[in-house]
Structure formats: structure tokens, C-alpha cells
Design a protein around this motif. Structure first.
Motif, PDB file in Angstrom:
ATOM      1  N   VAL A 239      51.265 -10.583 -61.796  1.00 22.20           N
ATOM      2  CA  VAL A 239      51.334  -9.144 -61.533  1.00 22.20           C
ATOM      3  C   VAL A 239      52.495  -8.542 -62.315  1.00 22.20           C
ATOM      4  O   VAL A 239      53.341  -9.251 -62.863  1.00 22.20           O
ATOM      5  N   ASN A 240      52.508  -7.211 -62.353  1.00 20.82           N
ATOM      6  CA  ASN A 240      53.662  -6.483 -62.879  1.00 20.82           C
ATOM      7  C   ASN A 240      54.770  -6.571 -61.834  1.00 20.82           C
ATOM      8  O   ASN A 240      54.842  -5.760 -60.918  1.00 20.82           O
ATOM      9  N   SER A 241      55.620  -7.569 -61.966  1.00 21.63           N
ATOM     10  CA  SER A 241      56.568  -7.909 -60.900  1.00 21.63           C
ATOM     11  C   SER A 241      57.954  -7.310 -61.075  1.00 21.63           C
ATOM     12  O   SER A 241      58.845  -7.576 -60.276  1.00 21.63           O
ATOM     13  N   VAL A 242      58.164  -6.496 -62.106  1.00 28.48           N
ATOM     14  CA  VAL A 242      59.513  -5.974 -62.357  1.00 28.48           C
ATOM     15  C   VAL A 242      59.994  -5.143 -61.171  1.00 28.48           C
ATOM     16  O   VAL A 242      61.023  -5.430 -60.563  1.00 28.48           O
ATOM     17  N   PHE A 243      59.252  -4.108 -60.832  1.00 35.38           N
ATOM     18  CA  PHE A 243      59.630  -3.260 -59.703  1.00 35.38           C
ATOM     19  C   PHE A 243      58.563  -3.214 -58.613  1.00 35.38           C
ATOM     20  O   PHE A 243      58.840  -2.806 -57.481  1.00 35.38           O
ATOM     21  N   LYS A 244      57.329  -3.599 -58.935  1.00 36.83           N
ATOM     22  CA  LYS A 244      56.249  -3.482 -57.958  1.00 36.83           C
ATOM     23  C   LYS A 244      56.346  -4.505 -56.832  1.00 36.83           C
ATOM     24  O   LYS A 244      55.683  -4.360 -55.815  1.00 36.83           O
TER      25      LYS A 244
ATOM     26  N   GLY B 215      58.072  -4.845 -54.272  1.00 35.24           N
ATOM     27  CA  GLY B 215      59.037  -4.141 -53.428  1.00 35.24           C
ATOM     28  C   GLY B 215      59.682  -5.038 -52.402  1.00 35.24           C
ATOM     29  O   GLY B 215      60.840  -4.836 -52.023  1.00 35.24           O
ATOM     30  N   VAL B 216      58.943  -6.061 -51.945  1.00 35.08           N
ATOM     31  CA  VAL B 216      59.485  -7.012 -50.964  1.00 35.08           C
ATOM     32  C   VAL B 216      60.774  -7.638 -51.482  1.00 35.08           C
ATOM     33  O   VAL B 216      61.749  -7.812 -50.739  1.00 35.08           O
ATOM     34  N   VAL B 217      60.789  -7.978 -52.767  1.00 38.19           N
ATOM     35  CA  VAL B 217      61.966  -8.620 -53.366  1.00 38.19           C
ATOM     36  C   VAL B 217      63.174  -7.699 -53.312  1.00 38.19           C
ATOM     37  O   VAL B 217      64.247  -8.073 -52.815  1.00 38.19           O
ATOM     38  N   TRP B 218      63.017  -6.481 -53.794  1.00 34.01           N
ATOM     39  CA  TRP B 218      64.161  -5.579 -53.898  1.00 34.01           C
ATOM     40  C   TRP B 218      64.649  -5.115 -52.529  1.00 34.01           C
ATOM     41  O   TRP B 218      65.855  -4.965 -52.311  1.00 34.01           O
ATOM     42  N   VAL B 219      63.736  -4.911 -51.579  1.00 34.28           N
ATOM     43  CA  VAL B 219      64.152  -4.520 -50.231  1.00 34.28           C
ATOM     44  C   VAL B 219      64.895  -5.662 -49.544  1.00 34.28           C
ATOM     45  O   VAL B 219      65.919  -5.446 -48.884  1.00 34.28           O
ATOM     46  N   ASN B 220      64.417  -6.896 -49.718  1.00 37.16           N
ATOM     47  CA  ASN B 220      65.112  -8.034 -49.118  1.00 37.16           C
ATOM     48  C   ASN B 220      66.478  -8.256 -49.750  1.00 37.16           C
ATOM     49  O   ASN B 220      67.431  -8.648 -49.068  1.00 37.16           O
ATOM     50  N   ILE B 221      66.587  -8.015 -51.045  1.00 39.25           N
ATOM     51  CA  ILE B 221      67.905  -8.084 -51.694  1.00 39.25           C
ATOM     52  C   ILE B 221      68.825  -7.023 -51.094  1.00 39.25           C
ATOM     53  O   ILE B 221      70.010  -7.293 -50.828  1.00 39.25           O
ATOM     54  N   PHE B 222      68.286  -5.836 -50.851  1.00 38.47           N
ATOM     55  CA  PHE B 222      69.068  -4.776 -50.212  1.00 38.47           C
ATOM     56  C   PHE B 222      69.549  -5.218 -48.836  1.00 38.47           C
ATOM     57  O   PHE B 222      70.725  -5.006 -48.478  1.00 38.47           O
ATOM     58  N   PHE B 223      68.678  -5.853 -48.040  1.00 37.70           N
ATOM     59  CA  PHE B 223      69.064  -6.333 -46.712  1.00 37.70           C
ATOM     60  C   PHE B 223      70.234  -7.321 -46.818  1.00 37.70           C
ATOM     61  O   PHE B 223      71.178  -7.269 -46.019  1.00 37.70           O
ATOM     62  N   ILE B 224      70.167  -8.226 -47.782  1.00 40.65           N
ATOM     63  CA  ILE B 224      71.218  -9.241 -47.931  1.00 40.65           C
ATOM     64  C   ILE B 224      72.540  -8.607 -48.332  1.00 40.65           C
ATOM     65  O   ILE B 224      73.608  -8.950 -47.803  1.00 40.65           O
ATOM     66  N   VAL B 225      72.495  -7.668 -49.265  1.00 40.01           N
ATOM     67  CA  VAL B 225      73.724  -7.003 -49.709  1.00 40.01           C
ATOM     68  C   VAL B 225      74.349  -6.226 -48.554  1.00 40.01           C
ATOM     69  O   VAL B 225      75.573  -6.267 -48.347  1.00 40.01           O
ATOM     70  N   VAL B 226      73.517  -5.527 -47.774  1.00 41.17           N
ATOM     71  CA  VAL B 226      74.021  -4.787 -46.609  1.00 41.17           C
ATOM     72  C   VAL B 226      74.688  -5.743 -45.628  1.00 41.17           C
ATOM     73  O   VAL B 226      75.784  -5.478 -45.117  1.00 41.17           O
ATOM     74  N   ALA B 227      74.023  -6.873 -45.349  1.00 43.90           N
ATOM     75  CA  ALA B 227      74.586  -7.856 -44.418  1.00 43.90           C
ATOM     76  C   ALA B 227      75.919  -8.378 -44.925  1.00 43.90           C
ATOM     77  O   ALA B 227      76.890  -8.516 -44.164  1.00 43.90           O
ATOM     78  N   ASP B 228      75.992  -8.668 -46.219  1.00 42.88           N
ATOM     79  CA  ASP B 228      77.217  -9.235 -46.804  1.00 42.88           C
ATOM     80  C   ASP B 228      78.359  -8.224 -46.770  1.00 42.88           C
ATOM     81  O   ASP B 228      79.484  -8.549 -46.363  1.00 42.88           O
ATOM     82  N   VAL B 229      78.087  -7.002 -47.181  1.00 43.78           N
ATOM     83  CA  VAL B 229      79.123  -5.965 -47.204  1.00 43.78           C
ATOM     84  C   VAL B 229      79.572  -5.630 -45.786  1.00 43.78           C
ATOM     85  O   VAL B 229      80.780  -5.500 -45.514  1.00 43.78           O
ATOM     86  N   PHE B 230      78.622  -5.496 -44.862  1.00 37.64           N
ATOM     87  CA  PHE B 230      78.962  -5.175 -43.472  1.00 37.64           C
ATOM     88  C   PHE B 230      79.796  -6.291 -42.843  1.00 37.64           C
ATOM     89  O   PHE B 230      80.754  -6.019 -42.110  1.00 37.64           O
ATOM     90  N   ALA B 231      79.473  -7.533 -43.135  1.00 43.63           N
ATOM     91  CA  ALA B 231      80.187  -8.662 -42.541  1.00 43.63           C
ATOM     92  C   ALA B 231      81.630  -8.727 -42.998  1.00 43.63           C
ATOM     93  O   ALA B 231      82.501  -9.178 -42.261  1.00 43.63           O
ATOM     94  N   ARG B 232      81.895  -8.260 -44.206  1.00 41.35           N
ATOM     95  CA  ARG B 232      83.249  -8.399 -44.752  1.00 41.35           C
ATOM     96  C   ARG B 232      83.967  -7.062 -44.901  1.00 41.35           C
ATOM     97  O   ARG B 232      84.983  -6.979 -45.584  1.00 41.35           O
ATOM     98  N   LYS B 233      83.491  -6.030 -44.238  1.00 42.91           N
ATOM     99  CA  LYS B 233      84.067  -4.695 -44.450  1.00 42.91           C
ATOM    100  C   LYS B 233      85.509  -4.621 -43.962  1.00 42.91           C
ATOM    101  O   LYS B 233      86.335  -3.950 -44.585  1.00 42.91           O
ATOM    102  N   ILE B 234      85.860  -5.293 -42.869  1.00 44.41           N
ATOM    103  CA  ILE B 234      87.224  -5.237 -42.347  1.00 44.41           C
ATOM    104  C   ILE B 234      88.181  -5.970 -43.295  1.00 44.41           C
ATOM    105  O   ILE B 234      89.239  -5.492 -43.633  1.00 44.41           O
ATOM    106  N   LYS B 235      87.722  -7.129 -43.769  1.00 40.52           N
ATOM    107  CA  LYS B 235      88.544  -7.905 -44.685  1.00 40.52           C
ATOM    108  C   LYS B 235      88.791  -7.128 -45.982  1.00 40.52           C
ATOM    109  O   LYS B 235      89.885  -7.090 -46.526  1.00 40.52           O
TER     110      LYS B 235
END
Length: 433
Positions: A401-406, A408-428
Motif C-alpha cells: 500500500v501507499n504507506s507513507v502517510f496512509k 494512520g495507525v502508525v503515526w497515531v501510535n507514535i503520537f501516543f508513545i511520544v505523549v506518554a514519554d513527554v508526560f512521564a518526564r515532564k517534572i524532571k
């Protein structure tokens, strides 16, 4: 016959290359995203040229186009040399890195949202697996939360592997299995591949951390071999489960007969073979027989972004209708055998012709470079592993498939991971400032 010989030669050269890179870097060589892209496209073209199925009719023009794709990834292999070193460094922190509790809480929240999506989908639409006809796709309610169970499954498996207390390990194993069961209702082999990729990458890194060697022991090799055989079995089983109703009521023949295999050819291998090669056959027909009157520009490449903007101004449905109605390329195997995928090459060709293929390759190159930078980043080790495994999917799915942006599962899950990582270390991070 000539192209069958070409296919055989390609596979022999690939085997020699794989032996060589394994001797140099061990199993990590095959987790290098640029090498994975190169190997996958050589495998796809080699198998296609072998023409094991009577549905396939390899052509010289198609071979030239795919060899350009292969050459592009070969250049990336030469240019991006340090990915293996970054993977080795990550393996050293997976067991010992302290992770804030807030990080795990994000995944539990995502698990709850995924369960909510599952329940709402079950109530509103039902799941295809519960119907007699198991081919139709299931319409999801809050689908991004449901697909977030993919990264939850990988993360809970990671906790199961590194925790020492029995009850904590059991708890995380149960959470992992729950995610797997809920995702199984979708009968989507793509979700299984996402999870298998993440878990196998994680196991490889943990193995290196434990053994201090990237070369497989006999035991670990047998585990990988067994996992591969099991995956082929599951892939075949799910495929037959989905095909059963259609085979009996529409085509009135077995899967193997429909897809042009000799009797006795293993079903699981047959499904994987036709899954890998049918996109090239569909695109080959496009190159040989079809013409484009109006190119789409960047409409297919940036479809998710354009669709989002169009939705904001109230013209999303109009844009989608125009794109579908003006799409001039037709997969020849759709009527013959229900096979409609044409790889990223079709969308690229529809956007800009042959120039579009080169433009799309630049974006795939960008994904590979981005993946390398993720490994170099200051994210948690497990965040890097999950994000990297998600980016691998863009490469893995490119022949289909045209997997660059289509994807969406990949990019949304990457967003979830980045949010989790940034939120977990925001105080530090705040204290450092």
C-alpha cells in the motif's frame, strides 16, 4: 523463462548478501530499517519473477521499475551505517532504565480507551468475525483508540519480560493477552504483524543484553524459527477463515485453486506468496495496459492531511468522492481473485507518473532517516523500540500500500508513545530547566 531465471538469481544474490551481513553484525543487521527495505523489495521481486502462481505474468518494464526502487534503498544502506550501533546501545538500557510510573499510567488509560472502543464497536456495528461472511471489513468506533491496543500489547509484553515478581509478571502477561484477544476480533493480520515485529525486536534486544552477542544461539534460532512457522500457520488460518464464505458462495472453489497454485502447495505459504506478489502483478498491468488522463498531484501522497483540512471546511466528503471517482488505475486481479492491492507504486504513478515513484521514494528515505534519529534521541529505551517498530511498518507495508502517510495507525501510535514519554518526564525536564 528468462525472468524466472532473473528471479532465481536475485534470490541467490540476496541469500549471499544476508549471510555476509549476518557474519558482520549478527541478527541486528536484519533490524536495520534500510537493509530491511532493500531485502524486502528484492524478496518480493524475486518471488514474483519465479511465477509460482498462474495468476502472475512478470514483465521487463515492471522489473525495471522495481529495480529502481531497490537501487534507491541500496544507496540508503550505504549512507546509513550506524543504525546497528544505536540498536546495540538501546539494548543496554532496556532492563535497567528507571521509568516514571506516569509512563505506565498512560498505557493503562489507552487500554481502557481501547476496551471502550471495542465495546462501542460491538454494540453499534458488530465484528466481522461473528458473522458468516468474514471478508467484509469491520467499521470501528473510535478506531485510533482501538488500534492503540497494538502499542499497549507490546509495552505490557515488555513489562512481563523485565519484571521479577511473579504476580507483576502475571498481571502484565494478562494485560498483553487481553490486548491480543481484543485485536483478534478484527481479523486483521496487519495488527498481528505490528505486534510480532515489536515483540521480536524487543526479544532481539533483550537477547543481546543478556548474551552480549548479536549472533544467535541454537536455542534462540529455534525459537525464531518456531515463531516464523507459527506466524505462517496463523496467517494461513486467518486467511482461510476469511475466505471460507466467499470461496463457497462466490467463487465456488478453494483458495489454492482460485490463486493458481498446484495441489499440495502449503496453504499458509500460498497465502503469503500471493500476498507478497499480487501487488506487483496489478501494477504491472497498469504499466502495460492503462493510461492516465489526469494526474492527482499530491492528492494521494498527502491524502490524510488534505482530508483533515477538507473536513474542517466542510468539504471532506466531496474531496474523497472526487479522489475515488477520478482514480483511473484498476487492479486486474480484483475481478479474477479479489486481490486489489497495488503497492505504493500505484498511488505514486497516479500522482505524477514515473516521476511520482521517485518523489515517493524520497519520502520513504525520509522515514528511514527519521527512524535513525529516533534511535539517537533522548526518549526512554522502550519508547525508541516501539516507535522504531512502528516506523518499520511503513517500510514493511510499502510493497502492498501507499504507506507513507496512509498508515494512520502508525503515526497515531507514535503520537501516543511520544505523549506518554513527554508526560512521564515532564517534572524532571522542568527541574533541569
Amino acid at each position: 523463462m528468462l525472468l524466472q531465471i532473473v528471479g532465481l538469481i536475485l534470490l541467490i544474490i540476496l541469500f549471499i548478501y544476508c549471510v555476509k551481513i549476518y557474519a558482520r553484525n549478527g541478527i541486528f543487521a536484519f533490524w536495520d530499517i534500510s537493509k530491511m527495505a532493500l531485502i524486502e523489495w528484492v524478496v518480493v521481486l524475486g518471488l514474483y519473477d519465479l511465477k509460482i502462481s498462474t495468476l502472475l505474468k512478470p514483465t521487463i518494464l515492471l522489473n525495471i521499475v522495481v529495480l529502481i526502487v531497490i537501487s534507491n534503498f541500496a544507496i540508503l544502506v550505504i549512507a546509513e551505517k550506524n543504525i546497528v550501533l544505536y540498536l546495540e546501545k538501546i539494548s543496554g538500557v532496556l532492563r535497567c532504565q528507571k521509568i516514571a510510573k506516569r509512563y505506565s499510567r498512560i498505557f493503562y488509560i489507552l487500554l481502557v480507551l481501547g476496551i471502550f472502543s471495542f465495546v462501542v464497536t460491538l454494540e453499534l456495528y458488530g465484528f466481522t468475525v461473528l458473522n458468516q461472511n468474514k471478508v467484509s471489513r469491520t467499521k470501528l468506533a473510535y478506531g485510533y483508540f482501538y488500534n492503540g491496543l497494538i502499542v499497549c500489547c507490546i509495552y505490557f509484553y515488555y513489562l512481563f519480560r523485565i519484571k521479577k515478581m511473579f504476580f507483576k509478571r502475571l498481571w502484565h502477561l494478562m494485560a498483553c493477552l487481553l490486548c491480543l484477544i481484543l485485536l483478534g476480533f478484527l481479523l486483521n493480520r496487519g495488527s498481528l504483524l505490528y505486534i510480532a515485529t515489536g515483540i521480536l525486536l524487543l526479544e532481539t534486544l533483550l537477547y543481546y543484553n543478556r548474551k552480549k552477542s548479536a549472533f544467535l544461539s541454537r536455542k534462540f534460532f529455534l525459537v525464531l524459527l518456531g515463531s516464523g512457522i507459527f506466524f505462517i500457520f496463523i496467517f494461513g488460518y486467518v486467511g482461510e477463515l476469511r475466505f471460507q464464505y466467499v470461496g463457497q458462495n462466490v467463487y465456488h472453489m478453494s483458495f489454492m485453486e482460485l490463486y493458481g497454485f498446484n495441489k499440495g502447495f502449503p496453504s499458509g505459504l500460498g497465502q503469503i506468496y500471493i500476498y507478497l506478489t499480487s501487488p506487483l502483478e496489478n501494477f504491472s498491468y497498469v504499466l502495460e495496459r492503462e493510461t492516465i488522463n489526469n494526474y492527482h498531484g499530491f492528492a494521494n501522497l498527502f491524502y490524510p492531511q488534505i482530508k483533515l483540512f477538507a473536513n474542517l471546511v466542510g468539504r471532506g466528503d466531496e474531496f474523497a468522492a472526487w479522489l475515488n471517482s477520478s482514480y483511473e488505475l484498476y487492479p486486474i486481479l480484483l475481478n479474477k481473485a479479489g486481490l486489489n492491492v497495488m503497492s505504493f507504486l500505484a498511488d505514486a504513478y497516479m500522482d505524477f507518473g514515473f516521476l511520482g515513484i521517485l518523489i515517493y521514494l524520497l519520502f520513504y528515505d525520509g522515514v528511514i532517516i527519521f527512524a535513525k534519529n529516533v534511535l539517537k534521541s533522548k526518549l526512554y529505551g522502550i519508547s525508541k523500540v516501539i516507535i522504531y517498530s512502528m516506523l518499520l511498518q511503513i517500510i514493511i507495508w510499502s510493497p502492498f500500500v501507499n504507506s507513507v502517510f496512509k498508515l494512520g495507525v502508525v503515526w497515531v501510535n507514535i503520537f501516543f508513545i511520544v505523549v506518554a514519554d513527554v508526560f512521564a518526564r515532564k517534572i524532571k525536564i522542568g527541574q533541569r530547566k
